[in-house]
Design a protein around this motif. Sequence first.
Motif, PDB file in Angstrom:
ATOM      1  N   GLU A 155      14.654  77.345   6.228  1.00 26.96           N
ATOM      2  CA  GLU A 155      13.482  77.699   5.462  1.00 26.96           C
ATOM      3  C   GLU A 155      13.768  77.837   3.986  1.00 26.96           C
ATOM      4  O   GLU A 155      12.874  77.993   3.195  1.00 26.96           O
ATOM      5  CB  GLU A 155      12.905  79.037   5.961  1.00 26.96           C
ATOM      6  CG  GLU A 155      12.249  78.889   7.322  1.00 26.96           C
ATOM      7  CD  GLU A 155      11.469  80.120   7.713  1.00 26.96           C
ATOM      8  OE1 GLU A 155      11.448  81.081   6.924  1.00 26.96           O
ATOM      9  OE2 GLU A 155      10.857  80.113   8.779  1.00 26.96           O
ATOM     10  N   ASN A 172      18.060  80.588   6.969  1.00 24.20           N
ATOM     11  CA  ASN A 172      16.748  81.229   7.004  1.00 24.20           C
ATOM     12  C   ASN A 172      16.856  82.538   6.228  1.00 24.20           C
ATOM     13  O   ASN A 172      17.381  83.530   6.737  1.00 24.20           O
ATOM     14  CB  ASN A 172      16.328  81.470   8.461  1.00 24.20           C
ATOM     15  CG  ASN A 172      14.915  82.005   8.594  1.00 24.20           C
ATOM     16  OD1 ASN A 172      14.497  82.868   7.830  1.00 24.20           O
ATOM     17  ND2 ASN A 172      14.191  81.503   9.583  1.00 24.20           N
ATOM     18  N   LYS A 229      14.745  84.792   5.248  1.00 27.59           N
ATOM     19  CA  LYS A 229      14.022  85.960   5.772  1.00 27.59           C
ATOM     20  C   LYS A 229      14.834  86.649   6.864  1.00 27.59           C
ATOM     21  O   LYS A 229      15.018  87.872   6.843  1.00 27.59           O
ATOM     22  CB  LYS A 229      12.655  85.536   6.307  1.00 27.59           C
ATOM     23  CG  LYS A 229      11.843  86.688   6.879  1.00 27.59           C
ATOM     24  CD  LYS A 229      10.504  86.198   7.409  1.00 27.59           C
ATOM     25  CE  LYS A 229       9.716  87.356   8.038  1.00 27.59           C
ATOM     26  NZ  LYS A 229       8.414  86.863   8.592  1.00 27.59           N
ATOM     27  N   LEU A 230      15.342  85.859   7.813  1.00 27.33           N
ATOM     28  CA  LEU A 230      16.141  86.433   8.903  1.00 27.33           C
ATOM     29  C   LEU A 230      17.446  87.001   8.375  1.00 27.33           C
ATOM     30  O   LEU A 230      17.916  88.048   8.832  1.00 27.33           O
ATOM     31  CB  LEU A 230      16.417  85.376   9.971  1.00 27.33           C
ATOM     32  CG  LEU A 230      15.214  84.842  10.754  1.00 27.33           C
ATOM     33  CD1 LEU A 230      15.668  83.815  11.783  1.00 27.33           C
ATOM     34  CD2 LEU A 230      14.427  85.969  11.412  1.00 27.33           C
ATOM     35  N   THR A 280      11.853  78.399  18.712  1.00 28.47           N
ATOM     36  CA  THR A 280      11.212  79.663  18.338  1.00 28.47           C
ATOM     37  C   THR A 280      12.205  80.601  17.668  1.00 28.47           C
ATOM     38  O   THR A 280      11.905  81.232  16.641  1.00 28.47           O
ATOM     39  CB  THR A 280      10.613  80.346  19.579  1.00 28.47           C
ATOM     40  OG1 THR A 280       9.626  79.488  20.155  1.00 28.47           O
ATOM     41  CG2 THR A 280       9.978  81.679  19.224  1.00 28.47           C
ATOM     42  N   ASN A 328      13.170  79.655  14.025  1.00 30.97           N
ATOM     43  CA  ASN A 328      12.142  79.910  13.018  1.00 30.97           C
ATOM     44  C   ASN A 328      11.771  81.376  12.876  1.00 30.97           C
ATOM     45  O   ASN A 328      11.445  81.827  11.773  1.00 30.97           O
ATOM     46  CB  ASN A 328      10.891  79.092  13.348  1.00 30.97           C
ATOM     47  CG  ASN A 328      11.083  77.611  13.109  1.00 30.97           C
ATOM     48  OD1 ASN A 328      11.132  77.156  11.973  1.00 30.97           O
ATOM     49  ND2 ASN A 328      11.217  76.836  14.179  1.00 30.97           N
ATOM     50  N   ASN A 329      11.840  82.120  13.978  1.00 26.80           N
ATOM     51  CA  ASN A 329      11.327  83.492  13.961  1.00 26.80           C
ATOM     52  C   ASN A 329      12.337  84.550  14.377  1.00 26.80           C
ATOM     53  O   ASN A 329      12.036  85.741  14.317  1.00 26.80           O
ATOM     54  CB  ASN A 329      10.100  83.594  14.875  1.00 26.80           C
ATOM     55  CG  ASN A 329       9.012  82.625  14.484  1.00 26.80           C
ATOM     56  OD1 ASN A 329       8.536  82.628  13.352  1.00 26.80           O
ATOM     57  ND2 ASN A 329       8.614  81.756  15.417  1.00 26.80           N
ATOM     58  N   ASP A 361      13.458  88.029  19.920  1.00 23.97           N
ATOM     59  CA  ASP A 361      12.452  89.055  20.198  1.00 23.97           C
ATOM     60  C   ASP A 361      12.774  89.712  21.532  1.00 23.97           C
ATOM     61  O   ASP A 361      12.418  89.189  22.590  1.00 23.97           O
ATOM     62  CB  ASP A 361      11.057  88.446  20.235  1.00 23.97           C
ATOM     63  CG  ASP A 361       9.949  89.502  20.251  1.00 23.97           C
ATOM     64  OD1 ASP A 361      10.257  90.673  20.560  1.00 23.97           O
ATOM     65  OD2 ASP A 361       8.791  89.156  19.954  1.00 23.97           O
TER      66      ASP A 361
END
Length: 231
Positions: free
Chosen positions: A1, A52, A54-55, A118, A121-122, A125
């Motif tokens: 990202e 990434n 953010k992560l 998933t 990107n995120n 969880d």
Amino acid sequence: ESSSSSLPADLSRHSLGFGLLQNWVRSHVCSGCFWASIRDPVTLCNVERLENIKLWRSFAQKKATIERNHQQLAATNSLPSSSSSCFVPSMHMALMDSTANVNEYLLYHGTSWDNADTIINNGFDPRLANEGLYGNGCYFTDQFCKALQYTRPNAVGKRVMLVCRVILGLPFWSTKAGGERGMKRPPDISAGIPYDSVVADPQKGNNGAQVHREVVVFDHDQVYPEYVLIW
């Protein structure tokens, strides 16, 4: 990202070569399981390094929080007597941060292609985790043959696996028969202060029946997915 120039130096300077990861795949196995016997044909066709921001920032902030928490525990003499600067012995994979009681390792996570996309990107969880032997968290291992069990081939037969930075912090060592089913966070070090992860060692976890080392974390910020292995 994000571009590598926007990443913190701590992430940008640690990059593993294709050859090293290929060697890991072929050497990080146990001596007796079925999956270890089929690792020889595994030849990586691609390795992608993820960036990434953010992560990564969430991961770095979590690591700093764990460090502060352990300093506070040490100040009140509440650390477990077995804690040390490198609390987890005999991990096959790289120790990325040996700061006292941080214990950041590179570990494998086997999964499906859809789940890998998933996570890339995120992030992970734990709320979506299935019930496991050592609680409802995100599972990792330092043994390729264990992670291989959870991979699934796509339409052309290719499999995917993630190599992740995982902060173990102060782990709780699970040994009891039947593991820790239903657990949603590690047990307490002291009242209201939980351990940072759960570790089950071979021949020790599950009353000695554990075959592979498993590491479980219950906070998504303790994990940064850094490499994608494809074969």
